[in-house]
Design a protein around this motif. Structure first.
Motif, PDB file in Angstrom:
ATOM      1  N   MET A   1       0.832  -1.199   0.000  1.00  0.00           N
ATOM      2  CA  MET A   1       0.000   0.000   0.000  1.00  0.00           C
ATOM      3  C   MET A   1       0.872   1.257   0.000  1.00  0.00           C
ATOM      4  SD  MET A   1      -2.700   1.341   2.874  1.00  0.00           S
ATOM      5  CE  MET A   1      -1.476   2.311   3.735  1.00  0.00           C
ATOM      6  N   LYS A   2       0.419   2.252  -0.766  1.00  0.00           N
ATOM      7  CA  LYS A   2       1.167   3.512  -0.791  1.00  0.00           C
ATOM      8  C   LYS A   2       0.601   4.474   0.241  1.00  0.00           C
ATOM      9  CE  LYS A   2       2.826   3.145  -5.415  1.00  0.00           C
ATOM     10  NZ  LYS A   2       2.927   3.683  -6.740  1.00  0.00           N
ATOM     11  N   ILE A   3       1.469   5.352   0.726  1.00  0.00           N
ATOM     12  CA  ILE A   3       1.018   6.402   1.640  1.00  0.00           C
ATOM     13  C   ILE A   3       1.277   7.756   0.976  1.00  0.00           C
ATOM     14  CG2 ILE A   3       1.385   7.521   3.872  1.00  0.00           C
ATOM     15  CD1 ILE A   3       2.023   4.825   5.082  1.00  0.00           C
ATOM     16  N   PHE A   4       0.225   8.550   0.865  1.00  0.00           N
ATOM     17  CA  PHE A   4       0.364   9.923   0.390  1.00  0.00           C
ATOM     18  C   PHE A   4       0.233  10.840   1.601  1.00  0.00           C
ATOM     19  CE2 PHE A   4      -1.434   9.416  -4.260  1.00  0.00           C
ATOM     20  CZ  PHE A   4      -0.447   8.487  -4.540  1.00  0.00           C
ATOM     21  N   ILE A   5       0.804  12.042   1.481  1.00  0.00           N
ATOM     22  CA  ILE A   5       0.575  13.017   2.546  1.00  0.00           C
ATOM     23  C   ILE A   5      -0.462  14.018   2.065  1.00  0.00           C
ATOM     24  CG2 ILE A   5       2.629  14.423   1.955  1.00  0.00           C
ATOM     25  CD1 ILE A   5       2.762  14.959   5.094  1.00  0.00           C
ATOM     26  N   ASP A   6      -1.436  14.269   2.953  1.00  0.00           N
ATOM     27  CA  ASP A   6      -2.570  15.123   2.615  1.00  0.00           C
ATOM     28  C   ASP A   6      -2.290  16.519   3.178  1.00  0.00           C
ATOM     29  OD1 ASP A   6      -5.109  15.495   1.529  1.00  0.00           O
ATOM     30  OD2 ASP A   6      -6.129  15.066   3.412  1.00  0.00           O
ATOM     31  N   THR A   7      -1.552  17.297   2.428  1.00  0.00           N
ATOM     32  CA  THR A   7      -1.165  18.628   2.886  1.00  0.00           C
ATOM     33  C   THR A   7      -0.682  19.454   1.705  1.00  0.00           C
ATOM     34  OG1 THR A   7       0.217  19.849   4.474  1.00  0.00           O
ATOM     35  CG2 THR A   7       1.280  18.038   3.354  1.00  0.00           C
ATOM     36  N   ALA A   8      -0.722  20.786   1.904  1.00  0.00           N
ATOM     37  CA  ALA A   8      -0.099  21.658   0.896  1.00  0.00           C
ATOM     38  C   ALA A   8       1.082  22.388   1.522  1.00  0.00           C
ATOM     39  CB  ALA A   8      -1.137  22.635   0.366  1.00  0.00           C
ATOM     40  N   LYS A   9       1.413  22.029   2.766  1.00  0.00           N
ATOM     41  CA  LYS A   9       2.520  22.721   3.445  1.00  0.00           C
ATOM     42  C   LYS A   9       3.843  22.125   2.984  1.00  0.00           C
ATOM     43  CE  LYS A   9      -0.216  23.849   7.490  1.00  0.00           C
ATOM     44  NZ  LYS A   9      -0.533  23.532   8.874  1.00  0.00           N
ATOM     45  N   ILE A  10       4.671  22.981   2.361  1.00  0.00           N
ATOM     46  CA  ILE A  10       5.914  22.468   1.771  1.00  0.00           C
ATOM     47  C   ILE A  10       6.851  21.895   2.843  1.00  0.00           C
ATOM     48  CG2 ILE A  10       8.013  23.183   0.512  1.00  0.00           C
ATOM     49  CD1 ILE A  10       5.963  24.994  -1.109  1.00  0.00           C
ATOM     50  N   GLY A  11       6.864  22.531   4.011  1.00  0.00           N
ATOM     51  CA  GLY A  11       7.707  22.035   5.109  1.00  0.00           C
ATOM     52  C   GLY A  11       7.328  20.600   5.468  1.00  0.00           C
ATOM     53  N   GLU A  12       6.026  20.355   5.577  1.00  0.00           N
ATOM     54  CA  GLU A  12       5.556  19.003   5.939  1.00  0.00           C
ATOM     55  C   GLU A  12       5.879  18.005   4.827  1.00  0.00           C
ATOM     56  OE1 GLU A  12       1.782  19.875   8.924  1.00  0.00           O
ATOM     57  OE2 GLU A  12       1.364  19.174   6.906  1.00  0.00           O
ATOM     58  N   ILE A  13       5.700  18.443   3.577  1.00  0.00           N
ATOM     59  CA  ILE A  13       5.980  17.534   2.448  1.00  0.00           C
ATOM     60  C   ILE A  13       7.457  17.137   2.480  1.00  0.00           C
ATOM     61  CG2 ILE A  13       6.035  17.325  -0.081  1.00  0.00           C
ATOM     62  CD1 ILE A  13       3.636  19.306  -0.143  1.00  0.00           C
ATOM     63  N   LYS A  14       8.327  18.145   2.667  1.00  0.00           N
ATOM     64  CA  LYS A  14       9.772  17.866   2.690  1.00  0.00           C
ATOM     65  C   LYS A  14      10.114  16.915   3.831  1.00  0.00           C
ATOM     66  CE  LYS A  14      11.716  21.968   0.583  1.00  0.00           C
ATOM     67  NZ  LYS A  14      12.117  23.328   0.790  1.00  0.00           N
ATOM     68  N   GLU A  15       9.551  17.216   5.006  1.00  0.00           N
ATOM     69  CA  GLU A  15       9.895  16.406   6.181  1.00  0.00           C
ATOM     70  C   GLU A  15       9.446  14.950   6.004  1.00  0.00           C
ATOM     71  OE1 GLU A  15       8.466  17.836   9.957  1.00  0.00           O
ATOM     72  OE2 GLU A  15       9.779  16.420  11.023  1.00  0.00           O
ATOM     73  N   ALA A  16       8.189  14.776   5.572  1.00  0.00           N
ATOM     74  CA  ALA A  16       7.678  13.402   5.436  1.00  0.00           C
ATOM     75  C   ALA A  16       8.439  12.645   4.342  1.00  0.00           C
ATOM     76  CB  ALA A  16       6.186  13.431   5.151  1.00  0.00           C
ATOM     77  N   ILE A  17       8.810  13.354   3.272  1.00  0.00           N
ATOM     78  CA  ILE A  17       9.601  12.683   2.220  1.00  0.00           C
ATOM     79  C   ILE A  17      10.953  12.244   2.794  1.00  0.00           C
ATOM     80  CG2 ILE A  17      10.872  13.067   0.046  1.00  0.00           C
ATOM     81  CD1 ILE A  17       8.459  14.660  -0.969  1.00  0.00           C
ATOM     82  N   SER A  18      11.534  13.090   3.639  1.00  0.00           N
ATOM     83  CA  SER A  18      12.854  12.750   4.194  1.00  0.00           C
ATOM     84  C   SER A  18      12.769  11.505   5.085  1.00  0.00           C
ATOM     85  CB  SER A  18      13.442  13.936   4.973  1.00  0.00           C
ATOM     86  OG  SER A  18      12.816  14.024   6.238  1.00  0.00           O
ATOM     87  N   TRP A  19      11.575  11.167   5.573  1.00  0.00           N
ATOM     88  CA  TRP A  19      11.416   9.948   6.386  1.00  0.00           C
ATOM     89  C   TRP A  19      11.350   8.693   5.519  1.00  0.00           C
ATOM     90  CZ3 TRP A  19       6.810  11.792   9.984  1.00  0.00           C
ATOM     91  CH2 TRP A  19       7.257  12.857  10.780  1.00  0.00           C
ATOM     92  N   GLY A  20      11.246   8.885   4.212  1.00  0.00           N
ATOM     93  CA  GLY A  20      11.279   7.737   3.293  1.00  0.00           C
ATOM     94  C   GLY A  20       9.989   6.944   3.199  1.00  0.00           C
ATOM     95  N   ILE A  21       8.858   7.591   3.513  1.00  0.00           N
ATOM     96  CA  ILE A  21       7.605   6.804   3.539  1.00  0.00           C
ATOM     97  C   ILE A  21       6.518   7.394   2.643  1.00  0.00           C
ATOM     98  CG2 ILE A  21       7.840   5.755   5.842  1.00  0.00           C
ATOM     99  CD1 ILE A  21       5.817   8.452   6.344  1.00  0.00           C
ATOM    100  N   ILE A  22       6.823   8.434   1.917  1.00  0.00           N
ATOM    101  CA  ILE A  22       5.762   9.143   1.174  1.00  0.00           C
ATOM    102  C   ILE A  22       5.833   8.861  -0.321  1.00  0.00           C
ATOM    103  CG2 ILE A  22       4.924  11.482   0.536  1.00  0.00           C
ATOM    104  CD1 ILE A  22       4.130  10.495   3.368  1.00  0.00           C
ATOM    105  N   ASP A  23       4.676   8.429  -0.871  1.00  0.00           N
ATOM    106  CA  ASP A  23       4.610   8.068  -2.289  1.00  0.00           C
ATOM    107  C   ASP A  23       3.846   9.086  -3.132  1.00  0.00           C
ATOM    108  OD1 ASP A  23       5.729   5.311  -1.878  1.00  0.00           O
ATOM    109  OD2 ASP A  23       3.944   5.142  -0.628  1.00  0.00           O
ATOM    110  N   GLY A  24       3.288  10.099  -2.506  1.00  0.00           N
ATOM    111  CA  GLY A  24       2.532  11.083  -3.270  1.00  0.00           C
ATOM    112  C   GLY A  24       1.959  12.155  -2.360  1.00  0.00           C
ATOM    113  N   ILE A  25       1.370  13.170  -2.990  1.00  0.00           N
ATOM    114  CA  ILE A  25       0.835  14.311  -2.222  1.00  0.00           C
ATOM    115  C   ILE A  25      -0.580  14.590  -2.717  1.00  0.00           C
ATOM    116  CG2 ILE A  25       1.061  16.855  -1.901  1.00  0.00           C
ATOM    117  CD1 ILE A  25       4.145  14.845  -2.507  1.00  0.00           C
ATOM    118  N   THR A  26      -1.505  14.836  -1.768  1.00  0.00           N
ATOM    119  CA  THR A  26      -2.837  15.282  -2.174  1.00  0.00           C
ATOM    120  C   THR A  26      -3.094  16.654  -1.565  1.00  0.00           C
ATOM    121  OG1 THR A  26      -3.753  13.968  -0.338  1.00  0.00           O
ATOM    122  CG2 THR A  26      -3.934  13.025  -2.535  1.00  0.00           C
ATOM    123  N   THR A  27      -3.640  17.554  -2.390  1.00  0.00           N
ATOM    124  CA  THR A  27      -4.004  18.875  -1.882  1.00  0.00           C
ATOM    125  C   THR A  27      -5.463  19.127  -2.228  1.00  0.00           C
ATOM    126  OG1 THR A  27      -3.591  20.187  -3.885  1.00  0.00           O
ATOM    127  CG2 THR A  27      -1.670  19.690  -2.511  1.00  0.00           C
TER     128      THR A  27
END
Ligand code: G3P
Length: 305
Positions: A1-27
């Motif tokens: 299963m993929k995990i997307f982050i549901d946010t438009a905050k660039i800081g959060e997107i960067k941080e979650a990507i750096s954790w290695g678990i984010i496959d996409g973004i929904t805004t």
């Protein structure tokens, strides 16, 4: 299963990507508004165009970014979608257009504009993510129209059921539909006992009995997780290719139950992703291992690091 982050905050997107678990973004427009207001509060005013550019760049090639249209008529939705796609997709080839399943409101509109827009865009090779899906029927029609993704809103379905039942709740509270079912089942049994002498047909049509039998559900849907599970079942049975993004996720336990349905993707806000990581026994264990490590002489071992 993929995990997307549901946010438009660039800081959060960067941080979650750096954790290695984010496959996409929904805004969505509400998330973009929230992010813009935060930027403003922090004294960083950027225009929407550059801001969306940065979201797409931050997400990078491998991670789809859903951007939503705002109009209610198919022609305008298609125009907005093409604008968003042609302006922002060249950045990282990752743009997906969010189209509401139905843009009709009490005031205006027709039921089918969303479907028409989805169909036109998909035929032209522009991927869509069909949003504001609250029933398996809507999901089925979105898939028939050719949608790449469909987004059932699990949390908002729970909100609606709880509201109809008069249950007070905070936005991130877990919705215990199994408990609700038990309460209703017990009451139904009691009611049937009370009316035991009545004819089957009268019992069958009795509104109180039907209400208790339905357990306060929404036309057969007992919770957001149940809705997602039914969509998974329908899509798998009929070999439908549309990917299911469980959205409007409010807490870690709901996320776990959504994952158990077999949906393709869950999109969750940062707060839920953090909650998924936490457990008091993990924290206790970390403290104990650290203190034992110190006693065992590990700090001497790692001295040179
Ligand atoms: O992805 C949809 C999501 O942003 C809606 O979430 O919590 O506002 O229902 P929520």
């Amino acid at each position: 299963m993929k995990i997307f982050i549901d946010t438009a905050k660039i800081g959060e997107i960067k941080e979650a990507i750096s954790w290695g678990i984010i496959d996409g973004i929904t805004t969505n427009p509400s998330l973009i508004r929230e992010a813009a207001e935060e930027e403003k509060k922090n004294g960083k005013e950027t225009d929407l165009y550059s801001y969306i550019e940065e979201i797409c760049r931050t997400a990078g090639k491998e991670r789809p970014v859903s951007l939503e249209v705002i109009s209610q008529e198919a022609d305008m939705m298609v125009k907005e979608a093409k604008f968003l796609y042609h302006k922002f997709n060249p950045i990282a080839n990752n743009v997906v257009i969010k189209i509401p399943i139905n843009t009709r409101t009490e005031e205006k509109g027709a039921d089918y504009e969303g479907l028409v827009a989805i169909n036109k865009l998909e035929k032209e090779g522009i991927p869509t993510n069909v949003t504001l899906v609250m029933t398996p029927e809507q999901a089925l029609l979105a898939a028939k129209a050719g949608a790449t993704y469909v987004s059932p809103f699990a949390g908002r379905i729970d909100d609606d059921i709880r509201k109809n039942l008069g249950i007070k709740f905070n936005k991130n509270d877990y919705f215990d539909f199994e408990l609700i079912q038990e309460i209703f089942k017990t009451r139904l049994k009691e009611q049937l006992k009370k009316q035991a002498e009545e004819k089957i047909s009268d019992l069958y049509h009795d509104s109180k009995i039907r209400f208790l039998r339905d357990g306060g559900n929404d036309d057969g849907i007992t919770s957001g997780v149940d809705c997602v599970s039914k969509i998974v079942n329908i899509f798998r049975k009929h070999g439908m290719k549309t990917k299911i993004i469980a959205a409007s996720v409010r807490n870690a336990r709901q996320m776990r139950e959504l994952a158990q349905t077999g949906c393709d993707i869950c999109t969750a806000p940062m707060s839920v992703i953090r909650e998924m990581l936490r457990h008091h026994k993990t924290e206790e264990g970390v403290k104990r291992f650290y203190s034992d490590a110190v006693h065992a002489g590990y700090d001497e071992l790692f001295k040179s690091l």
